[in-house]
Design an enzyme around this catalytic site. Structure first.
Site, short mmCIF file in Angstrom:
data_model
loop_
_atom_site.label_atom_id
_atom_site.label_comp_id
_atom_site.label_asym_id
_atom_site.label_seq_id
_atom_site.Cartn_x
_atom_site.Cartn_y
_atom_site.Cartn_z
N LYS A 197 0.86 -1.19 0.00
CA LYS A 197 0.00 0.00 0.00
C LYS A 197 0.89 1.23 0.00
CE LYS A 197 -4.42 -1.07 2.24
NZ LYS A 197 -5.24 -0.73 3.43
N ARG A 221 -8.43 -8.37 3.58
CA ARG A 221 -7.40 -7.39 3.92
C ARG A 221 -7.97 -6.17 4.63
NH1 ARG A 221 -2.20 -5.22 0.32
NH2 ARG A 221 -1.42 -3.84 1.97
N HIS A 245 -8.44 7.57 11.35
CA HIS A 245 -8.14 8.51 10.27
C HIS A 245 -8.95 9.80 10.44
CE1 HIS A 245 -6.56 5.26 7.26
NE2 HIS A 245 -5.72 5.52 8.23
N LYS A 289 0.50 -10.37 8.37
CA LYS A 289 0.31 -9.44 7.25
C LYS A 289 0.56 -10.16 5.92
CE LYS A 289 -0.21 -5.11 5.63
NZ LYS A 289 0.60 -3.93 5.97
N HIS A 333 -9.09 2.05 12.13
CA HIS A 333 -8.56 3.08 11.23
C HIS A 333 -9.63 4.05 10.75
CE1 HIS A 333 -5.08 0.54 11.40
NE2 HIS A 333 -4.41 1.26 10.53
N ASN A 336 -7.69 -2.85 8.83
CA ASN A 336 -8.07 -1.46 9.11
C ASN A 336 -8.85 -1.31 10.42
OD1 ASN A 336 -6.98 -0.22 6.72
ND2 ASN A 336 -8.61 -1.21 5.57
N HIS A 368 -0.25 8.45 13.99
CA HIS A 368 -1.16 7.48 13.40
C HIS A 368 -1.52 6.38 14.40
CE1 HIS A 368 -3.06 4.84 10.50
NE2 HIS A 368 -2.20 3.89 10.79
#
Length: 358
Positions: free
Chosen positions: A141, A239, A250, A225, A246, A243, A263
């Site tokens: 990514k 996948r 975010h 991962k 997240h 997240n 983060h």
């Protein structure tokens, strides 16, 4: 030294994990033969490790390095242009390998630059922070941020190799180490209950940078991962579980200003919000929420959202989340320790209860 393989057919690559790997030319050599080399780093990492890496790679044709400013607030198209300018001004072509020496910001920008430059050149990940070692350096990514959303402009583009020197963590500030632990803990919550329990039992060993504990934790995260990415390289399904926390996190980063909350700090608070949402939906009980909160607290991470953010401020960012499909917000929520799912029928009224401060 641990070696983990990410199996993606012709795009497969190894991850090497261990101390003093920045002294092992043989890990880099197969990918640099007859190539130009351009190292991309930042002004925090450069004084620590740039000379060491340059000396190691001196048998190859190394161009003048790119040294970018450090921080999430610099993960922008403008800064990525500095990589392109260096490539072009030094007349570097498709026979060039970019080497990302730094944390997640450097890795993401270097990878995206590699994906774009002359429609694709090779790159190598040399992650120096815990967060990048366990998460962002693996899986391909790559992205930059936009003021309206994090990682909204990017590409899936795999590195040729990931070289993780665990000794780099000795120079990592405590706050950055804690932020990396948020991603480590995530793997236990979504995938491996026994690993979560191991983390609970090894807080002090990890915080004291015990070499064996660190190597095990990093390797286990990379194994998970790699398994997930092998199953779903471009995040069409499983996948997305990576997240966890997240979508909330975010939103915190974007609202508070990139770099003000790290983060991992935002992911920690976001994961607790996800766990509380899950509890309200009767997917997990309160005892699991308490264990999740406790382990984040043990690693000095926040477990509450900023008290200056209200529900609408959260939602304006969450509605732009990459997992939104057909206008529906999709959340990754724990269903048990070691198991998570993706849910698209979470009502905004329930989220308002969880987030509060409407």
């Amino acid at each position: 030294m641990e070696r983990i393989q990410v199996e993606l057919g012709v795009r497969s690559y190894p991850i090497y994990i261990g101390p003093n790997l920045l002294e092992k030319l043989e890990l880099f050599e197969p990918y640099l033969q007859n190539k130009n080399v351009l190292i991309v780093t930042n002004d925090t990492v450069a004084p620590l490790y740039l000379n060491k890496l340059q000396a190691l790679l001196s048998p190859f044709k190394c161009a003048a390095p790119v040294i970018l400013p450090d921080g999430e607030q610099y993960k922008t198209q403008t800064q990525m242009d500095n990589i392109f300018s260096s490539l072009l001004s030094q007349n570097l072509g498709r026979d060039t390998v970019l080497v990302a020496l730094g944390g997640g910001v450097i890795g993401d920008m270097t990878g995206f630059a590699a994906a774009c430059y002359q429609r694709g050149i090779d790159f190598i990940q040399v992650p120096t922070t815990l967060l990048s070692q366990v998460d962002s350096s693996v899986g391909g990514k790559t992205a930059v941020n936009h003021q309206l959303g994090k990682n909204m402009i990017g590409a899936f583009y795999q590195p040729k190799v990931v070289v993780i020197d665990t000794r780099c963590l000795s120079t990592l500030p405590a706050r950055e180490f804690a932020a990396g632990m948020a991603e480590v803990i995530k793997y236990g919550i979504i995938w491996d209950k026994d690993f979560f329990t191991w983390l609970e039992d090894n807080v002090e060993s990890l915080k004291s940078l015990d070499e064996d504990a660190l190597k095990y934790a990093i390797a286990r995260c990379c194994e998970i991962k790699a398994e997930v990415v092998t199953q779903d390289e471009t995040e069409q399904g499983v996948r997305a579980l990576l997240n966890l926390g997240h979508t909330f996190g975010h939103a915190i980063e974007a609202e508070m200003g990139y770099g003000n909350w790290l983060h991992g700090e935002a992911v920690a608070a976001g994961t607790v919000l996800a766990a509380k949402t899950s509890c309200k939906m009767a997917l997990i009980d309160e005892s699991i929420v308490c264990r999740i909160e406790a382990i984040f607290n043990a690693f000095d991470l926040p477990t509450e959202a900023p008290d200056t953010m209200n529900f609408e401020q959260f939602m304006k960012h969450m509605r732009r989340d990459k997992k939104v499909l057909q206008g529906k917000l999709r959340l990754v929520l724990p269903e048990a320790l070691g198991q998570a799912g993706i849910f698209s029928e979470v009502s905004e009224s329930l989220l308002e209860e969880v987030i509060g401060r409407a």
